[in-house]
Design an enzyme around this catalytic site. Structure first.
Site, short mmCIF file in Angstrom:
data_model
loop_
_atom_site.label_atom_id
_atom_site.label_comp_id
_atom_site.label_asym_id
_atom_site.label_seq_id
_atom_site.Cartn_x
_atom_site.Cartn_y
_atom_site.Cartn_z
CG HIS A 8 47.63 10.82 18.91
ND1 HIS A 8 46.82 11.76 18.33
CD2 HIS A 8 46.81 9.87 19.39
CE1 HIS A 8 45.55 11.41 18.47
NE2 HIS A 8 45.51 10.25 19.11
CG HIS A 48 45.09 7.20 21.95
ND1 HIS A 48 44.91 8.52 21.57
CD2 HIS A 48 45.82 7.22 23.09
CE1 HIS A 48 45.52 9.30 22.46
NE2 HIS A 48 46.08 8.54 23.39
CB THR A 80 42.75 13.56 22.26
OG1 THR A 80 43.00 12.66 21.16
CG2 THR A 80 42.94 12.84 23.57
CB THR A 81 40.12 14.19 17.55
OG1 THR A 81 39.30 13.03 17.73
CG2 THR A 81 41.58 13.76 17.43
CG HIS A 88 42.29 14.29 11.53
ND1 HIS A 88 42.53 15.63 11.37
CD2 HIS A 88 41.02 14.10 11.13
CE1 HIS A 88 41.44 16.23 10.91
NE2 HIS A 88 40.51 15.32 10.75
CG HIS A 122 43.94 6.54 16.73
ND1 HIS A 122 42.76 6.15 17.31
CD2 HIS A 122 44.40 7.56 17.50
CE1 HIS A 122 42.52 6.92 18.36
NE2 HIS A 122 43.50 7.77 18.50
ZN LIG Z 1 43.94 9.23 19.88
#
Ligand SMILES: [Zn+2]
Length: 250
Positions: free
Chosen positions: A115, A132, A200-201, A88, A113
Site C-alpha cells: 500500500h 502486508h 483493510t479492504t 487494488h 502485497h
Molecule cells: Zn494490505
C-alpha cells in the site's frame, strides 16, 4: 463509417476485459469517490462491517504499552515468484510451505502485497509504503505482519518483485525460475507492535491478529515511484482505535 463503429465497439470490449470491474468479485470498490472508503459499508450487505465495525484497521500506532510479547518465529522458504495485479494492489502469491509461529500457534504465509502511503501510521505519521504479509492458521484465523517502508537505499528483495510487476489489472505473471523469499523483506530487528484489527479492504472482516514490525525497512524513492505509477494511493483512512490496547515488544 461502419468499420469505425465496429472498431470503437471492439476497443470498448477490450478495455472492459482489462478493467478491474471485470476481474473483481463482488461490488466494485475504490480508494476515492463514490466507491471510496467512506461508502464501503453501504455498498453491500457483506461489506457492512466496513461501516459499523469497532475493531477496524488501519490505525495510528501510538501510546503502545511495552509488553513481553511472544517472539515471531519465522519459517519462510523460497517461493517461485508469482505476482498479480488485482486492481487494488500488487500481490505476491506465496508457494505453500512457509509459516510463522507465534505463542505456539502456526499461521501459513499466503501472500504479501503493498500500500502507498503506509496504511498504519506511527505517532500520526504515515510512511512511504507498507507491505502486508497475510497468514492463516489451520482453524481459519488471520495474522497479518506489517512492514513499514521508508525512503532510503534501494531494496533488492523489493526490486525483484517490482521489476517484474504486471501493469494491467487482472494480469498475473509467474516466474518459475525466479525465487523470492519474504524473509528478505523483514527488518533485522524483530520487535513488533501487537493489536487486534481487521482486513483493510472490503469486507473489512474483524478478528485479524496484527503485528507491525517496529523497525521500518528502506526502499528507494525510485522504487516507491514505480509502484505509485500503478497505484498512486491505495491506503484506507485511519480508523478509530476505540478501546483497543496496543502493545510493543520490550
Ligand atoms: Zn494490505
Amino acid at each position: 463509417m461502419q468499420s469505425n463503429k465496429i472498431k470503437a465497439a471492439l476497443a470498448v470490449a477490450v478495455a472492459f476485459a482489462f478493467s478491474p470491474i471485470a476481474i473483481a468479485s463482488g461490488p466494485h470498490w475504490e480508494y476515492e469517490g463514490e466507491h471510496g472508503p467512506g461508502h464501503w459499508g453501504e455498498m453491500a450487505a457483506e461489506f457492512s462491517t466496513c461501516g459499523v465495525g469497532k475493531v477496524q484497521s488501519p490505525i495510528d500506532i501510538k501510546g503502545a504499552k511495552p509488553a513481553k510479547l511472544p517472539e515471531i518465529q519465522f519459517d519462510y522458504k523460497d517461493s517461485p515468484l508469482k505476482i498479480v495485479n488485482n486492481g487494488h494492489t500488487l500481490q505476491v502469491n506465496y508457494a505453500e510451505g512457509s509459516s510463522i509461529t507465534v505463542d505456539g500457534k502456526q499461521y501459513k504465509l499466503l501472500q504479501f502485497h503493498f500500500h502507498t502511503p503506509s496504511e498504519e501510521a506511527t505517532d500520526g505519521k504515515r510512511h512511504a509504503m507498507v507491505a502486508h504479509f497475510v497468514h492463516k492458521s489451520d482453524d481459519g484465523k488471520l495474522a497479518v505482519i506489517g512492514v513499514l517502508l521508508d525512503k532510503g537505499a534501494e531494496n533488492k528483495a523489493f526490486g525483484a518483485a517490482m521489476g517484474r510487476m504486471p501493469t494491467e489489472a487482472g494480469e498475473e505473471r509467474s516466474y518459475a525460475n525466479v525465487t523470492i523469499n519474504a524473509a528478505n523483506l523483514m527488518p533485522a530487528g524483530k520487535g513488533y507492535y501487537s493489536f487486534a484489527g481487521s482486513l483493510t479492504t472490503p469486507p473489512c472482516s474483524e478478528g485479524v491478529k496484527w503485528m507491525v514490525m517496529k523497525e521500518p525497512v528502506k526502499v528507494s524513492a525510485k522504487q516507491v515511484k514505480s509502484f505509485q505509477k500503478l497505484y498512486e494511493m491505495n491506503a484506507r483512512p485511519l480508523q478509530a482505535t476505540n478501546d483497543r490496547e496496543i502493545q510493543v515488544s520490550m
